[in-house]
Write an enzyme that holds these catalytic residues in place. Sequence first.
Site, PDB file in Angstrom:
ATOM      1  N   LYS A 288     -20.036 -67.347  -0.678  1.00  0.00           N
ATOM      2  CA  LYS A 288     -19.561 -66.481   0.414  1.00  0.00           C
ATOM      3  C   LYS A 288     -19.573 -65.009  -0.005  1.00  0.00           C
ATOM      4  O   LYS A 288     -19.945 -64.127   0.786  1.00  0.00           O
ATOM      5  CB  LYS A 288     -18.142 -66.890   0.823  1.00  0.00           C
ATOM      6  CG  LYS A 288     -17.478 -65.961   1.848  1.00  0.00           C
ATOM      7  CD  LYS A 288     -18.265 -65.896   3.154  1.00  0.00           C
ATOM      8  CE  LYS A 288     -17.625 -64.914   4.143  1.00  0.00           C
ATOM      9  NZ  LYS A 288     -16.322 -65.354   4.623  1.00  0.00           N
TER      10      LYS A 288
ATOM     11  N   LYS B 235     -12.247 -55.854   1.110  1.00  0.00           N
ATOM     12  CA  LYS B 235     -11.626 -56.835   0.216  1.00  0.00           C
ATOM     13  C   LYS B 235     -12.664 -57.743  -0.426  1.00  0.00           C
ATOM     14  O   LYS B 235     -12.620 -58.034  -1.623  1.00  0.00           O
ATOM     15  CB  LYS B 235     -10.600 -57.661   1.008  1.00  0.00           C
ATOM     16  CG  LYS B 235      -9.893 -58.763   0.222  1.00  0.00           C
ATOM     17  CD  LYS B 235     -10.509 -60.138   0.463  1.00  0.00           C
ATOM     18  CE  LYS B 235     -10.328 -60.603   1.885  1.00  0.00           C
ATOM     19  NZ  LYS B 235     -10.894 -61.972   2.093  1.00  0.00           N
TER      20      LYS B 235
END
Length: 298
Positions: free
Chosen positions: A171, A240
């Site tokens: 991811k 993030k």
Amino acid sequence: MEKIGFVGLGAMGGHMARHLLKAGHDVYVSDLNSDTVAAAVMHGAFRCESPLHVADNAEIVLTCLPTPEIVEEVALSEYGIGSGSAVKYFVDHSTVGHTVSSRIAAKLAERNILALDAPLAGGVAGAEAGTLSVMVGGNADAYRRCEPIFQAFGRNVVHVGDQPGLGQTLKLVNNMIVGATLVATCEAVLFGIKNGLDPQVLIDMLNKSTARSFTSETIVAGSILERRFDLGFRMDLMRKDLRLFLLEAERVGAATFATSVVKQFFDRAVASGNGGEDMSKVVLELEALTGVEIARRA
């Protein structure tokens, strides 16, 4: 049909829970936002007062939460999922990085709970349509047990390996490429516009040439050119994920020259007050520096 717990009914999780309900499962839900819980209950879910309450009712508990810190708290605290009396499988659809995911898996294994990291790609549109990509790392038997559940909201469901955290790694690779191609594509397109090219003509030709990508076709042409900024993924979450990429890359000794530069654009966009806005608004930083916009001409 399964008894499934779901903690985190945000932009993605709310749609995913509804797909599970449509598939006929009993779904036990918890979220700090009472409105999202009420919406899920209206579709047939059972309201729970805490993650622990969810895990007291469901053998399989899914989470979809914004930060690693929140995921650890929800999974491992005294009133978290790991303390539940019914839970046997914990599946985290959040993006938290390999290190955190592995740590959670080890802690839950001490409580005889099998953990899978199963981050997602496809955005809010994919969650709504039930066409998400689900990248699953962890125990193969646990994956086989949960795979039919993933298929309720996922079109591309893949077990990427037995090692906890491998789904997280994939991811982060995906999101780094999206962030980097967004910055690079917008920078190049703004150069072309500054030199006199029509934005529509420029982008149409890019999308018929070797420079085309998901970014150029979906984000730049489909969103930014129309000044909609509606990809469905927040700026602070992309920042993030880039930060996590850098941390995990340092852990394994991988080079991160491009990522370091790309993150600075998202740092600047968050510092400008756009942290809660769509990540496509990072183009505003480049536009301000260049003095032109990626916008359809009247």
